[in-house]
Motif scaffolding. Sequence first.
Motif, PDB file in Angstrom:
ATOM      1  N   LEU A 285       0.823  -1.238  -0.098  1.00 31.82           N
ATOM      2  CA  LEU A 285       0.108   0.105   0.081  1.00 31.82           C
ATOM      3  C   LEU A 285       1.068   1.388   0.031  1.00 31.82           C
ATOM      4  O   LEU A 285       1.369   1.503   1.248  1.00 31.82           O
ATOM      5  CB  LEU A 285      -0.881   0.107   1.250  1.00 31.82           C
ATOM      6  CG  LEU A 285      -1.863  -1.307   1.297  1.00 31.82           C
ATOM      7  CD1 LEU A 285      -2.581  -1.344   2.697  1.00 31.82           C
ATOM      8  CD2 LEU A 285      -2.619  -1.637   0.045  1.00 31.82           C
ATOM      9  N   ASP A 286       1.165   1.645  -1.312  1.00 30.09           N
ATOM     10  CA  ASP A 286       2.178   2.784  -1.407  1.00 30.09           C
ATOM     11  C   ASP A 286       1.670   3.944  -0.658  1.00 30.09           C
ATOM     12  O   ASP A 286       0.666   4.651  -0.454  1.00 30.09           O
ATOM     13  CB  ASP A 286       2.119   3.351  -2.809  1.00 30.09           C
ATOM     14  CG  ASP A 286       3.622   3.852  -3.187  1.00 30.09           C
ATOM     15  OD1 ASP A 286       3.953   4.893  -2.835  1.00 30.09           O
ATOM     16  OD2 ASP A 286       4.212   3.207  -4.019  1.00 30.09           O
ATOM     17  N   GLY A 287       2.900   4.339   0.243  1.00 26.70           N
ATOM     18  CA  GLY A 287       2.732   5.633   1.198  1.00 26.70           C
ATOM     19  C   GLY A 287       1.770   5.367   2.419  1.00 26.70           C
ATOM     20  O   GLY A 287       1.790   6.584   3.069  1.00 26.70           O
ATOM     21  N   LEU A 288       1.312   4.268   2.764  1.00 28.21           N
ATOM     22  CA  LEU A 288       0.704   4.175   4.021  1.00 28.21           C
ATOM     23  C   LEU A 288       1.707   4.108   5.171  1.00 28.21           C
ATOM     24  O   LEU A 288       2.229   2.999   5.452  1.00 28.21           O
ATOM     25  CB  LEU A 288      -0.153   2.867   4.102  1.00 28.21           C
ATOM     26  CG  LEU A 288      -1.136   2.558   5.307  1.00 28.21           C
ATOM     27  CD1 LEU A 288      -2.040   3.946   5.515  1.00 28.21           C
ATOM     28  CD2 LEU A 288      -1.963   1.509   5.493  1.00 28.21           C
ATOM     29  N   ILE A 320      11.634   6.296  -0.587  1.00 29.57           N
ATOM     30  CA  ILE A 320      11.111   6.693  -1.731  1.00 29.57           C
ATOM     31  C   ILE A 320      10.312   5.565  -2.522  1.00 29.57           C
ATOM     32  O   ILE A 320      11.121   4.260  -2.356  1.00 29.57           O
ATOM     33  CB  ILE A 320      12.070   7.488  -2.839  1.00 29.57           C
ATOM     34  CG1 ILE A 320      13.077   6.704  -3.258  1.00 29.57           C
ATOM     35  CG2 ILE A 320      12.317   8.866  -2.131  1.00 29.57           C
ATOM     36  CD1 ILE A 320      14.124   7.356  -4.206  1.00 29.57           C
ATOM     37  N   SER A 321       9.486   5.451  -3.314  1.00 21.21           N
ATOM     38  CA  SER A 321       8.925   4.286  -4.090  1.00 21.21           C
ATOM     39  C   SER A 321       9.708   3.201  -4.478  1.00 21.21           C
ATOM     40  O   SER A 321       9.741   2.060  -4.173  1.00 21.21           O
ATOM     41  CB  SER A 321       7.913   4.785  -4.962  1.00 21.21           C
ATOM     42  OG  SER A 321       6.961   5.544  -4.157  1.00 21.21           O
ATOM     43  N   PRO A 322      10.768   3.578  -5.649  1.00 24.04           N
ATOM     44  CA  PRO A 322      11.214   2.617  -6.310  1.00 24.04           C
ATOM     45  C   PRO A 322      12.527   1.860  -5.127  1.00 24.04           C
ATOM     46  O   PRO A 322      12.575   0.807  -5.391  1.00 24.04           O
ATOM     47  CB  PRO A 322      12.101   3.232  -7.338  1.00 24.04           C
ATOM     48  CG  PRO A 322      11.820   4.748  -7.214  1.00 24.04           C
ATOM     49  CD  PRO A 322      11.021   5.022  -6.195  1.00 24.04           C
ATOM     50  N   ILE A 414      -3.226   5.905  -2.030  1.00 24.93           N
ATOM     51  CA  ILE A 414      -3.115   6.478  -0.666  1.00 24.93           C
ATOM     52  C   ILE A 414      -2.005   7.351  -0.995  1.00 24.93           C
ATOM     53  O   ILE A 414      -2.058   8.646  -0.364  1.00 24.93           O
ATOM     54  CB  ILE A 414      -2.913   5.365   0.442  1.00 24.93           C
ATOM     55  CG1 ILE A 414      -3.995   4.296   0.473  1.00 24.93           C
ATOM     56  CG2 ILE A 414      -2.406   5.994   1.699  1.00 24.93           C
ATOM     57  CD1 ILE A 414      -3.862   3.178   1.539  1.00 24.93           C
ATOM     58  N   ASP A 415      -0.888   6.946  -1.411  1.00 25.68           N
ATOM     59  CA  ASP A 415       0.417   7.824  -1.573  1.00 25.68           C
ATOM     60  C   ASP A 415      -0.305   9.260  -2.454  1.00 25.68           C
ATOM     61  O   ASP A 415       0.241  10.405  -2.248  1.00 25.68           O
ATOM     62  CB  ASP A 415       1.314   7.256  -2.151  1.00 25.68           C
ATOM     63  CG  ASP A 415       2.522   8.047  -2.333  1.00 25.68           C
ATOM     64  OD1 ASP A 415       3.404   8.412  -1.491  1.00 25.68           O
ATOM     65  OD2 ASP A 415       2.803   8.539  -3.788  1.00 25.68           O
ATOM     66  N   ASP A 416      -0.996   8.785  -3.459  1.00 24.90           N
ATOM     67  CA  ASP A 416      -1.391  10.041  -4.421  1.00 24.90           C
ATOM     68  C   ASP A 416      -2.258  11.146  -3.637  1.00 24.90           C
ATOM     69  O   ASP A 416      -1.684  12.076  -3.534  1.00 24.90           O
ATOM     70  CB  ASP A 416      -2.253   9.573  -5.548  1.00 24.90           C
ATOM     71  CG  ASP A 416      -1.452   8.628  -6.579  1.00 24.90           C
ATOM     72  OD1 ASP A 416      -0.182   8.667  -6.444  1.00 24.90           O
ATOM     73  OD2 ASP A 416      -2.018   7.923  -7.465  1.00 24.90           O
ATOM     74  N   ALA A 454       4.010  -1.322   3.349  1.00 27.04           N
ATOM     75  CA  ALA A 454       4.144  -0.018   2.551  1.00 27.04           C
ATOM     76  C   ALA A 454       5.622   0.317   2.258  1.00 27.04           C
ATOM     77  O   ALA A 454       6.393  -0.185   3.048  1.00 27.04           O
ATOM     78  CB  ALA A 454       3.288   0.982   3.234  1.00 27.04           C
ATOM     79  N   ASP A 455       5.667   0.847   1.411  1.00 32.46           N
ATOM     80  CA  ASP A 455       7.167   1.099   1.099  1.00 32.46           C
ATOM     81  C   ASP A 455       7.749   2.517   1.965  1.00 32.46           C
ATOM     82  O   ASP A 455       8.876   2.499   2.031  1.00 32.46           O
ATOM     83  CB  ASP A 455       7.227   1.600  -0.592  1.00 32.46           C
ATOM     84  CG  ASP A 455       6.071   2.829  -1.010  1.00 32.46           C
ATOM     85  OD1 ASP A 455       5.233   2.975  -0.337  1.00 32.46           O
ATOM     86  OD2 ASP A 455       6.404   3.144  -2.136  1.00 32.46           O
ATOM     87  N   HIS A 456       7.010   3.103   2.223  1.00 36.48           N
ATOM     88  CA  HIS A 456       7.296   4.359   3.165  1.00 36.48           C
ATOM     89  C   HIS A 456       5.967   5.198   3.716  1.00 36.48           C
ATOM     90  O   HIS A 456       4.987   4.728   3.025  1.00 36.48           O
ATOM     91  CB  HIS A 456       8.192   5.478   2.234  1.00 36.48           C
ATOM     92  CG  HIS A 456       7.450   6.049   0.944  1.00 36.48           C
ATOM     93  ND1 HIS A 456       6.483   6.830   0.979  1.00 36.48           N
ATOM     94  CD2 HIS A 456       7.498   5.414  -0.365  1.00 36.48           C
ATOM     95  CE1 HIS A 456       5.853   7.112  -0.278  1.00 36.48           C
ATOM     96  NE2 HIS A 456       6.622   6.349  -0.963  1.00 36.48           N
ATOM     97  N   GLY A 457       6.099   6.065   4.318  1.00 41.53           N
ATOM     98  CA  GLY A 457       4.905   6.932   4.741  1.00 41.53           C
ATOM     99  C   GLY A 457       5.276   8.307   4.377  1.00 41.53           C
ATOM    100  O   GLY A 457       6.214   8.413   3.565  1.00 41.53           O
TER     101      GLY A 457
HETATM  102 ZN   LIG Z   1       5.758   5.107  -2.803  1.00 36.65          ZN
END
Ligand SMILES: [Zn+2]
Length: 487
Positions: A285-288, A320-322, A414-416, A454-457
């Motif tokens: 869940l990107d950014g959670l 960061i995402s990558p 969520i990140d967006d 998640a990848d990051h908050g």
């Molecule tokens: Zn991300």
Amino acid sequence: MMTGYLKKIRIMIPLILLIFILSGCDYQGLGGEYPESFTIGGDVETPLTINTMMGYPIKRVTKDEKNYTTIALEKVIASAQPRSTSYDLLLIGADGLSSKINGNDLSDCHLSYSNRYDWELINTLHPISSQIKNLSTIVVISTDLDEDKKAIGIDDKKGYRSTTAGNLYLNGFTEKRIFEGQSEINEKTVAVYTTHKQVLPKDLLDFQAEIAVFGRDGSIKFDKVSDKSFFEISETGINYTASDLTTITDVAGVLGDPPRFSIIDVAPDAIHQLEKGSDVMVIELDGLGWTMLKMAGEQGKAPYLSSLSAQPALSVYPPISPAGLAAMITGTLPNSNGINNREVMDFKGTDIFDKARALNKTAAYIEGDIKMLNTSIEPVLSVNEGDQDRNVYENTQKAINAKNQLIFTHFHSIDDDATTYGPYSRESMEQIYEVDKMVQELTHDFRGTIIITADHGLHPSGSGGTHGRICYEDMLVPYMIIKNGQV
Ligand SMILES: [Zn+2]
């Protein structure tokens, strides 16, 4: 017979004397060099040692009816390339006397050289205390820490703050001489020491039993603070020497009391379950961030996710995402998989899809609308305009129905929304609610082990949100493992 070398010296001596007389006894040697020098360090790209006026425009300056040959301080500082456009200067004399001036107002500041005072500041408008004589060091101190790419982030019980090598100069450090060895010649022994500028953890952090120190290359050192551990100001940034004397060069930040779970556990956890015969679904869940999920839970916006037992886990640096995705699918840190920026798509090492294939398992990878990394299997892209995550959900359902034994699926909304409206905004909370429902349905339909993380908050920035620094909000994410039906 006179050698050519001696001949040269015979000619040079009167020449040097002549220059010496003509230069008004400024001891200026050949090539315009003075016998004394000063250094420029702190928050600069190019630390310099200055022992000449050559290369800078010369200006005659009169102060208190005395004439000086000078170069502009502004030009000299610019040649060391300060890391931030806004900075202070700490001017330190050989006697230890120092003064601090605003680096953005240097138009009246000049550097002159004389036998009596060596390098000296001639400032026509500044107070007299800024006229440091026998200048030995100028420390550039960034005052815009967001702009300084070498700023380090610190988060602990005291809360988030950032600092730089230049700012640590100002706040004080312990100068320590370290024995490097000895040399012997003609029965005379010389011991060699180097001088180190050390900052003790207790002077930088609130008391913390454990810390995680992150290198800018993505490395991590977990350490128990002891009297052996210290931070050190170097020419290129800040280093850390841990209790076991291993070193992190170029520190990016420090977290107090870090969780021991990390998103690099995703790959080994998933492979371990596949080896045991369980199918595995990883839901990213990107950014959670951890704090975002906690708030959503309190507001009733994550009924399913907050019903699961979640552990806080560490993201990687940079958050960061990558870098987060690469860490999850390879099970390695950015300094070893090579993904510590947004430019590179090829990572080092094997990914979980490769490892699943080696175990004769079928795998599917569901992405958003763009490919982020060059993975060993092609991602299924989800391009539904307007509601991309709905399409991610549908593609994941197809992968479940096709009985894939490993599924990795990546939700982005969520990140967006956290980027646009802020991580704790009503919009972000509503989006967590939407994703929570989709995740519940997917887990209901999947038999096997499910890892959700998640990848990051994100942390708030202006009217929105951003991420990429060492703070709890960016670095802590939830980590959940559930078993459903099978196994
Ligand atoms: Zn991300």
